[in-house]
Scaffold this motif. Structure first.
Motif, PDB file in Angstrom:
ATOM      1  N   GLY A  54     113.532  78.003 -26.428  1.00  0.00           N
ATOM      2  CA  GLY A  54     112.463  78.903 -25.983  1.00  0.00           C
ATOM      3  C   GLY A  54     111.978  78.521 -24.605  1.00  0.00           C
ATOM      4  N   ASN A  55     110.820  79.044 -24.256  1.00  0.00           N
ATOM      5  CA  ASN A  55     110.258  78.741 -22.941  1.00  0.00           C
ATOM      6  C   ASN A  55     109.699  77.310 -22.928  1.00  0.00           C
ATOM      7  OD1 ASN A  55     107.752  78.840 -24.201  1.00  0.00           O
ATOM      8  ND2 ASN A  55     107.269  80.886 -23.448  1.00  0.00           N
ATOM      9  N   ALA A  56     109.152  76.903 -21.814  1.00  0.00           N
ATOM     10  CA  ALA A  56     108.690  75.527 -21.654  1.00  0.00           C
ATOM     11  C   ALA A  56     107.621  75.146 -22.678  1.00  0.00           C
ATOM     12  CB  ALA A  56     108.151  75.317 -20.233  1.00  0.00           C
ATOM     13  N   VAL A  57     106.768  76.067 -23.016  1.00  0.00           N
ATOM     14  CA  VAL A  57     105.712  75.791 -23.996  1.00  0.00           C
ATOM     15  C   VAL A  57     106.321  75.462 -25.350  1.00  0.00           C
ATOM     16  CG1 VAL A  57     103.747  76.784 -25.218  1.00  0.00           C
ATOM     17  CG2 VAL A  57     104.020  77.207 -22.783  1.00  0.00           C
ATOM     18  N   HIS A  58     107.279  76.271 -25.793  1.00  0.00           N
ATOM     19  CA  HIS A  58     107.928  76.030 -27.085  1.00  0.00           C
ATOM     20  C   HIS A  58     108.754  74.742 -27.061  1.00  0.00           C
ATOM     21  CE1 HIS A  58     107.159  80.410 -27.710  1.00  0.00           C
ATOM     22  NE2 HIS A  58     106.745  79.894 -28.850  1.00  0.00           N
ATOM     23  N   ARG A  59     109.477  74.511 -25.969  1.00  0.00           N
ATOM     24  CA  ARG A  59     110.300  73.289 -25.868  1.00  0.00           C
ATOM     25  C   ARG A  59     109.430  72.041 -25.922  1.00  0.00           C
ATOM     26  NH1 ARG A  59     112.663  76.197 -21.602  1.00  0.00           N
ATOM     27  NH2 ARG A  59     111.909  74.689 -20.076  1.00  0.00           N
ATOM     28  N   ASN A  60     108.320  72.036 -25.208  1.00  0.00           N
ATOM     29  CA  ASN A  60     107.441  70.869 -25.209  1.00  0.00           C
ATOM     30  C   ASN A  60     106.782  70.657 -26.565  1.00  0.00           C
ATOM     31  OD1 ASN A  60     107.896  69.974 -22.586  1.00  0.00           O
ATOM     32  ND2 ASN A  60     106.481  71.485 -21.756  1.00  0.00           N
ATOM     33  N   LEU A  61     106.431  71.736 -27.245  1.00  0.00           N
ATOM     34  CA  LEU A  61     105.867  71.625 -28.582  1.00  0.00           C
ATOM     35  C   LEU A  61     106.883  70.998 -29.543  1.00  0.00           C
ATOM     36  CD1 LEU A  61     103.610  72.277 -30.638  1.00  0.00           C
ATOM     37  CD2 LEU A  61     104.750  74.481 -30.986  1.00  0.00           C
ATOM     38  N   VAL A  62     108.121  71.463 -29.474  1.00  0.00           N
ATOM     39  CA  VAL A  62     109.176  70.907 -30.329  1.00  0.00           C
ATOM     40  C   VAL A  62     109.395  69.433 -30.003  1.00  0.00           C
ATOM     41  CG1 VAL A  62     111.653  71.020 -30.842  1.00  0.00           C
ATOM     42  CG2 VAL A  62     110.293  73.116 -30.770  1.00  0.00           C
ATOM     43  N   LYS A  63     109.428  69.083 -28.719  1.00  0.00           N
ATOM     44  CA  LYS A  63     109.609  67.672 -28.336  1.00  0.00           C
ATOM     45  C   LYS A  63     108.476  66.800 -28.867  1.00  0.00           C
ATOM     46  CE  LYS A  63     110.610  68.638 -23.964  1.00  0.00           C
ATOM     47  NZ  LYS A  63     110.860  68.512 -22.529  1.00  0.00           N
ATOM     48  N   ARG A  64     107.252  67.257 -28.736  1.00  0.00           N
ATOM     49  CA  ARG A  64     106.112  66.477 -29.241  1.00  0.00           C
ATOM     50  C   ARG A  64     106.197  66.286 -30.747  1.00  0.00           C
ATOM     51  NH1 ARG A  64     103.287  69.718 -25.644  1.00  0.00           N
ATOM     52  NH2 ARG A  64     102.478  71.006 -27.324  1.00  0.00           N
ATOM     53  N   ARG A  65     106.540  67.340 -31.457  1.00  0.00           N
ATOM     54  CA  ARG A  65     106.666  67.242 -32.917  1.00  0.00           C
ATOM     55  C   ARG A  65     107.784  66.288 -33.309  1.00  0.00           C
ATOM     56  NH1 ARG A  65     105.906  73.542 -34.884  1.00  0.00           N
ATOM     57  NH2 ARG A  65     103.630  73.564 -34.663  1.00  0.00           N
ATOM     58  N   LEU A  66     108.924  66.375 -32.629  1.00  0.00           N
ATOM     59  CA  LEU A  66     110.042  65.494 -32.959  1.00  0.00           C
ATOM     60  C   LEU A  66     109.720  64.034 -32.632  1.00  0.00           C
ATOM     61  CD1 LEU A  66     113.100  67.630 -31.822  1.00  0.00           C
ATOM     62  CD2 LEU A  66     112.463  67.007 -34.161  1.00  0.00           C
ATOM     63  N   ARG A  67     109.039  63.802 -31.509  1.00  0.00           N
ATOM     64  CA  ARG A  67     108.635  62.427 -31.166  1.00  0.00           C
ATOM     65  C   ARG A  67     107.712  61.844 -32.219  1.00  0.00           C
ATOM     66  NH1 ARG A  67     106.652  63.812 -25.939  1.00  0.00           N
ATOM     67  NH2 ARG A  67     108.490  64.385 -24.798  1.00  0.00           N
ATOM     68  N   ALA A  68     106.740  62.619 -32.650  1.00  0.00           N
ATOM     69  CA  ALA A  68     105.788  62.141 -33.661  1.00  0.00           C
ATOM     70  C   ALA A  68     106.488  61.880 -34.986  1.00  0.00           C
ATOM     71  CB  ALA A  68     104.670  63.153 -33.841  1.00  0.00           C
ATOM     72  N   ALA A  69     107.368  62.775 -35.381  1.00  0.00           N
ATOM     73  CA  ALA A  69     108.088  62.596 -36.646  1.00  0.00           C
ATOM     74  C   ALA A  69     109.019  61.389 -36.577  1.00  0.00           C
ATOM     75  CB  ALA A  69     108.879  63.857 -36.974  1.00  0.00           C
ATOM     76  N   THR A  70     109.652  61.177 -35.447  1.00  0.00           N
ATOM     77  CA  THR A  70     110.579  60.054 -35.295  1.00  0.00           C
ATOM     78  C   THR A  70     109.843  58.724 -35.251  1.00  0.00           C
ATOM     79  OG1 THR A  70     112.081  61.490 -34.084  1.00  0.00           O
ATOM     80  CG2 THR A  70     112.459  59.146 -33.888  1.00  0.00           C
ATOM     81  N   ALA A  71     108.685  58.679 -34.642  1.00  0.00           N
ATOM     82  CA  ALA A  71     107.923  57.423 -34.538  1.00  0.00           C
ATOM     83  C   ALA A  71     107.622  56.853 -35.923  1.00  0.00           C
ATOM     84  CB  ALA A  71     106.631  57.649 -33.765  1.00  0.00           C
ATOM     85  N   ALA A  72     107.392  57.718 -36.883  1.00  0.00           N
ATOM     86  CA  ALA A  72     107.088  57.269 -38.238  1.00  0.00           C
ATOM     87  C   ALA A  72     108.335  56.821 -38.993  1.00  0.00           C
ATOM     88  CB  ALA A  72     106.406  58.392 -39.003  1.00  0.00           C
ATOM     89  N   ARG A  73     109.514  57.078 -38.438  1.00  0.00           N
ATOM     90  CA  ARG A  73     110.760  56.779 -39.138  1.00  0.00           C
ATOM     91  C   ARG A  73     111.631  55.756 -38.426  1.00  0.00           C
ATOM     92  NH1 ARG A  73     108.703  61.496 -39.796  1.00  0.00           N
ATOM     93  NH2 ARG A  73     108.859  62.575 -41.777  1.00  0.00           N
ATOM     94  N   LEU A  74     111.096  55.049 -37.462  1.00  0.00           N
ATOM     95  CA  LEU A  74     111.879  54.066 -36.718  1.00  0.00           C
ATOM     96  C   LEU A  74     112.439  52.970 -37.611  1.00  0.00           C
ATOM     97  CD1 LEU A  74     109.873  53.633 -33.407  1.00  0.00           C
ATOM     98  CD2 LEU A  74     112.141  54.628 -33.688  1.00  0.00           C
ATOM     99  N   ASP A  75     111.715  52.605 -38.656  1.00  0.00           N
ATOM    100  CA  ASP A  75     112.191  51.537 -39.532  1.00  0.00           C
ATOM    101  C   ASP A  75     113.404  51.971 -40.359  1.00  0.00           C
ATOM    102  OD1 ASP A  75     110.709  53.350 -40.970  1.00  0.00           O
ATOM    103  OD2 ASP A  75     109.749  51.857 -42.261  1.00  0.00           O
ATOM    104  N   ALA A  76     113.676  53.261 -40.447  1.00  0.00           N
ATOM    105  CA  ALA A  76     114.835  53.755 -41.195  1.00  0.00           C
ATOM    106  C   ALA A  76     116.118  53.675 -40.373  1.00  0.00           C
ATOM    107  CB  ALA A  76     114.599  55.194 -41.630  1.00  0.00           C
ATOM    108  N   LEU A  77     116.005  53.442 -39.074  1.00  0.00           N
ATOM    109  CA  LEU A  77     117.173  53.361 -38.204  1.00  0.00           C
ATOM    110  C   LEU A  77     117.727  51.943 -38.172  1.00  0.00           C
ATOM    111  CD1 LEU A  77     115.854  55.468 -35.207  1.00  0.00           C
ATOM    112  CD2 LEU A  77     117.596  56.142 -36.845  1.00  0.00           C
ATOM    113  N   PRO A  78     119.039  51.802 -37.946  1.00  0.00           N
ATOM    114  CA  PRO A  78     119.614  50.458 -37.811  1.00  0.00           C
ATOM    115  C   PRO A  78     118.994  49.730 -36.611  1.00  0.00           C
ATOM    116  CG  PRO A  78     121.342  52.144 -37.884  1.00  0.00           C
ATOM    117  CD  PRO A  78     120.036  52.856 -37.837  1.00  0.00           C
ATOM    118  N   ALA A  79     118.992  48.403 -36.669  1.00  0.00           N
ATOM    119  CA  ALA A  79     118.357  47.596 -35.615  1.00  0.00           C
ATOM    120  C   ALA A  79     118.935  47.898 -34.229  1.00  0.00           C
ATOM    121  CB  ALA A  79     118.508  46.114 -35.930  1.00  0.00           C
ATOM    122  N   HIS A  80     120.223  48.074 -34.129  1.00  0.00           N
ATOM    123  CA  HIS A  80     120.869  48.365 -32.845  1.00  0.00           C
ATOM    124  C   HIS A  80     121.203  49.855 -32.722  1.00  0.00           C
ATOM    125  CE1 HIS A  80     121.449  44.206 -31.504  1.00  0.00           C
ATOM    126  NE2 HIS A  80     121.592  43.923 -32.782  1.00  0.00           N
TER     127      HIS A  80
END
Length: 122
Positions: A54-80
């Motif tokens: 989508g446009n910049a507004v939609h892209r930035n909203l999606v990026k913010r949501r994905l960053r927030a969701a990923t931050a809570a799941r960092l421990d599920a990723l392999p160390a490297h």
């Protein structure tokens, strides 16, 4: 917020994760996951949100949501682990909960595939 130490920034790191890693697709995101034993011992994540979302507004909203969701799941990723999360056009209309569920399932499936690949190589 995703800490700076856990973000992929260089295009070569994105390229390595996408080309050398495994892929797991969902309806709103595609997760590419690889391991870099020579790199830092902390997982790193990068995001790709194209103009197809989508446009910049939609892209930035999606990026913010994905960053927030990923931050809570960092421990599920392999160390490297190095992950690249690519947003699909359906992510523009998806809720935070829907993105989180797709991200969870994508990460789980990619981690399982990565583990299976490592077991085959031994």
């Amino acid at each position: 917020m995703l800490p700076a130490a856990h973000r992929l920034r260089r295009s070569v790191d994105f390229e390595r994760a996408v080309r050398r890693g495994v892929r797991a697709g969902r309806s709103t995101v595609v997760v590419h996951l690889s391991e870099d034993p020579e790199g830092d011992a902390r997982p790193q994540v990068g995001f790709v949100v194209s103009k197809a979302v989508g446009n910049a507004v939609h892209r930035n909203l999606v990026k913010r949501r994905l960053r927030a969701a990923t931050a809570a799941r960092l421990d599920a990723l392999p160390a490297h682990g190095r992950a690249v999360v690519r947003a699909l056009p359906a992510s523009a209309t998806a809720s935070f909960d829907a993105l989180s569920v797709d991200l969870d399932r994508g990460l789980e499936r990619a981690a399982r595939r990565l583990h299976e690949r490592a077991g085959v190589g031994r």
